[in-house]
Enzyme design. Structure first.
Site, PDB file in Angstrom:
ATOM      1  N   LEU A 212      21.619  11.542  19.145  1.00  0.00           N
ATOM      2  CA  LEU A 212      22.283  12.006  17.935  1.00  0.00           C
ATOM      3  C   LEU A 212      21.273  12.564  16.930  1.00  0.00           C
ATOM      4  O   LEU A 212      20.085  12.265  16.996  1.00  0.00           O
ATOM      5  CB  LEU A 212      23.062  10.837  17.313  1.00  0.00           C
ATOM      6  CG  LEU A 212      24.162  10.253  18.223  1.00  0.00           C
ATOM      7  CD1 LEU A 212      24.734   8.978  17.633  1.00  0.00           C
ATOM      8  CD2 LEU A 212      25.265  11.285  18.431  1.00  0.00           C
ATOM      9  N   PRO A 213      21.739  13.357  15.962  1.00  0.00           N
ATOM     10  CA  PRO A 213      20.816  14.010  15.031  1.00  0.00           C
ATOM     11  C   PRO A 213      20.218  13.105  13.964  1.00  0.00           C
ATOM     12  O   PRO A 213      19.175  13.424  13.416  1.00  0.00           O
ATOM     13  CB  PRO A 213      21.690  15.092  14.374  1.00  0.00           C
ATOM     14  CG  PRO A 213      22.884  15.235  15.241  1.00  0.00           C
ATOM     15  CD  PRO A 213      23.096  13.897  15.867  1.00  0.00           C
TER      16      PRO A 213
ATOM     17  N   THR B 223      15.891   9.720  17.241  1.00  0.00           N
ATOM     18  CA  THR B 223      14.786   9.382  16.337  1.00  0.00           C
ATOM     19  C   THR B 223      15.435   8.887  15.056  1.00  0.00           C
ATOM     20  O   THR B 223      15.782   9.662  14.173  1.00  0.00           O
ATOM     21  CB  THR B 223      13.874  10.589  16.083  1.00  0.00           C
ATOM     22  OG1 THR B 223      13.333  11.041  17.322  1.00  0.00           O
ATOM     23  CG2 THR B 223      12.715  10.207  15.162  1.00  0.00           C
TER      24      THR B 223
ATOM     25  N   LYS C 232       7.697   5.954  17.209  1.00  0.00           N
ATOM     26  CA  LYS C 232       8.100   7.335  17.486  1.00  0.00           C
ATOM     27  C   LYS C 232       7.879   8.219  16.256  1.00  0.00           C
ATOM     28  O   LYS C 232       7.400   9.358  16.367  1.00  0.00           O
ATOM     29  CB  LYS C 232       9.568   7.390  17.907  1.00  0.00           C
ATOM     30  CG  LYS C 232      10.128   8.818  18.070  1.00  0.00           C
ATOM     31  CD  LYS C 232       9.369   9.630  19.104  1.00  0.00           C
ATOM     32  CE  LYS C 232       9.769  11.103  19.118  1.00  0.00           C
ATOM     33  NZ  LYS C 232      11.178  11.367  19.393  1.00  0.00           N
TER      34      LYS C 232
END
Length: 302
Positions: free
Chosen positions: A69-70, A96, A172
């Site tokens: 997902l964004p 992320t 990340k």
């Protein structure tokens, strides 16, 4: 090891990364159902032989779910819907996202007898399409065991268990802001080389064999910047977001990484000049326009 033998998995988000991961799982023998609100994304997945749905309710309670997902806000609204029906074994979030979101989702899943792991990935479209991504995993030991079959399919075992829930997101984000910094510094260095009359590609190749070398100098600049293709598949908007979020996460615990903050500022400048849909390698057009075939952006992005 996970002993669950139900190979049903829902992939939530069928964009460049999610669609490629869905195809990889499908080829590996998983029974995949893909969800995306956009018709075009579902059509592309269907062409790869993947079942799709326009309703998230249809995949609630699927034993495994992969999120691509964004933003963290979408993770927060999606996970409760997936857990609304019984049957979920593990949710693997490759978004992320933000550490606090992952911690909350892990608590929510555990309360309902399911596992949630934050497993943001690196490796781009090619890694997603070949099952060779690397993943930064934040999870309890039990949650990792529950999610392992899917992680193995997506990474070939190339994942690192960083620590508890949220820790995968932290590392990340740090990885991405380091890549963001390297894209700026390599661009500036190659700009200096060209000003001296040295071919930037030759300089990049030489540096890549020495102590200053990196994936950015060895691959990203030769393949996507100096060639002018800028077709990595990862947007400048997402990288600018990740760099800013890394600095924000640091500030939340009282850290003040000055150089990383300066880099995040340069990405915001590039975002203003090029717009969020530009490829992230186009940062070179603002930090070293002389080495890019397209040169500097002519007008600020709308």
């Amino acid at each position: 090891m996970n002993t669950n033998t139900d190979r049903r998995v829902a992939v939530i988000g069928l964009g460049a990364m999610g669609g490629a991961m869905a195809a990889t799982l499908h080829r590996a023998g998983w029974d995949v159902t893909g969800f995306d609100p956009f018709n075009g994304a579902r059509a592309a997945a269907a062409e790869a032989g993947i079942k799709t749905t326009a309703s998230l309710e249809d995949v609630a309670g699927t034993p495994y779910a992969v999120l691509s997902l964004p933003a963290a806000s979408m993770v927060e609204t999606t996970v409760p819907q997936l857990l609304a029906a019984p049957g979920t074994v593990a949710i693997i979030d490759t978004t992320t996202s933000e550490p606090a979101t992952s911690k909350h989702m892990a608590e929510l899943a555990e309360a309902q007898g399911a596992a949630f792991v934050d497993a943001p990935v690196s490796g781009g479209r090619d890694g997603a399409a070949t099952g060779s991504l690397s993943a930064f995993v934040g999870a309890t030991a039990a949650a990792l065991t529950a999610a392992e079959p899917v992680l193995l399919a997506l990474t070939g075992g190339k994942y690192s268990h960083i620590g508890g829930p949220g820790s995968g997101n932290v590392v990340k984000l740090l990885n991405n802001v380091l890549a963001a910094a390297n894209l700026v510094t390599v661009g500036e260095a190659l700009g200096v080389a060209k000003a001296y009359g040295i071919d930037p590609a030759t300089a990049a190749a030489g540096i890549s064999e020495a102590s200053g070398g990196s994936k950015v100098s060895a691959n990203m600049y030769p393949n996507w910047v100096l060639s002018g293709t800028h077709d990595s598949g990862f947007s400048l908007g997402l990288m600018a977001r990740d760099a800013a979020l890394a600095v924000e996460v640091a500030a939340q615990i009282g850290e003040k990484p000055a150089l990383l903050a300066a880099v995040a500022g340069q990405w915001q400048d590039a975002l203003a000049a090029l717009g969020p849909r530009a490829d992230f390698t186009e940062i070179a057009r603002t930090v070293a326009p002389a080495i890019t075939p397209a040169g500097a952006p002519s007008t600020p992005a709308a």
